[in-house]
Design a protein around this motif. Structure first.
Motif: not given
Length: 487
Positions: A126-134, A322-325
């Motif tokens: 989740i954190g990497l997703g937020v960072i990549c969005a930034y 996340t749901s898939m994982g």
């Protein structure tokens, strides 16, 4: 007499101006047709008339029309893939395009990564997703500052000149190559399951049945590399997105209806710290779409909404992965395979649908992934070559590279480790490190101290994460190869 001479001189000037106007008009049409023929571009996109020029000629004035700017504007409206960009994408359309770029091969490995890293590692996902969005947001800021920038490579050039351009281009082509190797490994692994029990032999080659099946699949996909029309390539890519969503639907149905062994509710460990370096690359790979984001930005009706598009798209992607994982990890526990489709019961119809969908995804991706390289190759060929010759050279080189990728994929058939290496070595740089470095260089002295510290921290975090992941993945690949050759 003077009046008569003046009138005659006026009539001659009018006739000369009309003739000159016709010549200029014919010359303009000829140049447009010639350019269309040489470059194979859409005539409608390039048939730009210059009405002001006729006025200039009629009024016998010096032409001040900025033809060069007009031509440059048309060049800048061309994407890195060589396709003309029409700035007509709505907010919803842009979100669909970005989500389509983000959702792909990573969905197969996310359940494996969650189980191996523990449910606590989902925070990293989740954190990497937020960072990549930034980082997608700051790429948009770089494009906003200089409207002439049209691609990811252009941003690198703006920040660090020619050296930056070459460095970024090298990483991009390496990322494409490694991604194609991962796609081919996935194709091979799933074909084995689809054609389980099939025995084939070739008299002139020492290949196993699975290798022969993979070779046949690649030969079927080869003609797609000769396609030059970007609309056809986009159609194939859309098919790949539909297949990815179909795989997700099959996994959801398996979880809901408890098909086969999927009904078992396995426990997921909290945290496995020693596995984090190797799975971090799998997580980063999920969000690898930054190469195409500048093209998406340029295609929007209102580029100021690009940040909102990124937030919505990455939110959907984070929820998806996340749901898939968690679904895959809970269904199969420690028995989870590197690809979720390989863990599903092979005798069920829903599994066969998922397997075939997974097989078709790589076959629809080859043409799109090769497009930037192929078009760049055509542009570097001598202008003396005609369009057909360039097409043949392009197709032959792309076909050779795909066969080389097949050989590499069959030689190193370790999907999770190759994908992790790609994510750690290349995706971290493209999605996390480079955007922050570009932003710092382009906006140096114009950003707040908070943003300065934030971006420097993200660069350090990306370098450390990528370095540890690269070392771990490389070590695991070497161990696998040594173990395979020793047996």
């Amino acid at each position: 007499m003077k009046v008569l001479l003046t009138d005659l001189n006026y009539l001659l000037q009018c006739k000369m101006l009309k003739s000159l106007r016709k010549i200029l008009s014919l010359r303009s049409k000829y140049c447009i047709k010639q350019r269309n023929y040489e470059h194979g571009e859409n005539s409608e996109a390039l048939s730009v008339q210059f009405p002001n020029c006729n006025d200039c000629v009629e009024e016998n004035k010096h032409c001040n029309c900025d033809h060069i700017v007009a031509v440059e504007d048309r060049k800048n409206s061309t994407t890195a893939e060589g396709a003309s960009v029409d700035s007509n994408s709505s907010f919803v359309h842009s979100v669909i395009n970005m989500v389509g770029m983000l959702i792909g091969l990573g969905q197969l490995s996310t359940p494996y990564a969650v189980e191996k890293g523990g449910w606590g590692s989902a925070l990293l996902l989740i954190g990497l997703g937020v960072i990549c969005a930034y980082t997608s947001h700051i790429l948009g800021k770089c494009l906003e500052k200089n409207p002439k920038l049209t691609s990811y490579v252009d941003i690198g050039n703006q920040a660090f000149g020619t050296k930056g351009r070459y460095l970024v281009a090298t990483f991009i082509y390496m990322d494409i190559f490694m991604a194609l190797v991962s796609y081919t490994i996935s194709l091979h692994d799933n074909l084995i399951t689809v054609f389980i029990g099939t025995h084939l032999k070739m008299k002139f080659a020492m290949l196993t049945s699975s290798q022969i099946i993979a070779l046949v699949a690649i030969l079927i996909a080869l003609p797609s590399l000769w396609i030059r029309d970007m609309s056809c390539i986009s159609f194939l890519s859309t098919g790949g997105i539909v297949m990815s969503l179909l795989v997700f639907a099959c996994v959801v149905a398996t979880a809901i209806f408890g098909v086969g062994e999927a009904g078992n509710n396995h426990s997921i460990p909290v945290f496995k710290l020693h596995n984090i370096p190797s799975i971090s690359g799998l997580y980063v790979f999920c969000y690898g779409g930054h190469i195409v984001f500048p093209d998406l930005y340029k295609s929007m009706k209102d580029p100021s909404k690009f940040t909102k598009v990124s937030i919505v798209s990455f939110t959907i992607a984070i929820a998806f992965y996340t749901s898939m994982g968690f679904m895959g990890a809970k269904m199969y526990g420690n028995d989870i395979q590197s690809q979720i489709t390989l863990s599903m019961p092979s005798n069920q119809i829903i599994t066969k649908i998922a397997l075939w969908a997974t097989v078709l995804v790589p076959m629809t991706k080859y043409a799109l992934e090769f497009a930037p390289f192929a078009i760049h190759l055509e542009q570097t060929l001598p202008n003396s070559l005609n369009g057909r010759t360039k097409l043949v050279i392009r197709g032959c080189v792309a076909s050779f590279l795909l066969l080389t990728i097949l050989v590499l994929a069959l030689s190193v058939p370790y999907f999770e480790h190759v994908l992790s290496l790609t994510g750690s070595l290349l995706s971290v740089a493209i999605c996390l490190v480079f955007p922050c470095v570009f932003y710092l260089k382009i906006f140096w002295g114009k950003i707040t101290r908070f943003l300065l510290v934030l971006n420097i921290s993200l660069v350090i975090f990306g370098v450390l994460l990528g370095g540890m992941g690269t070392i771990s993945s490389t070590k695991l690949i070497l161990q696998k190869l040594i173990s395979h050759h020793s047996t």
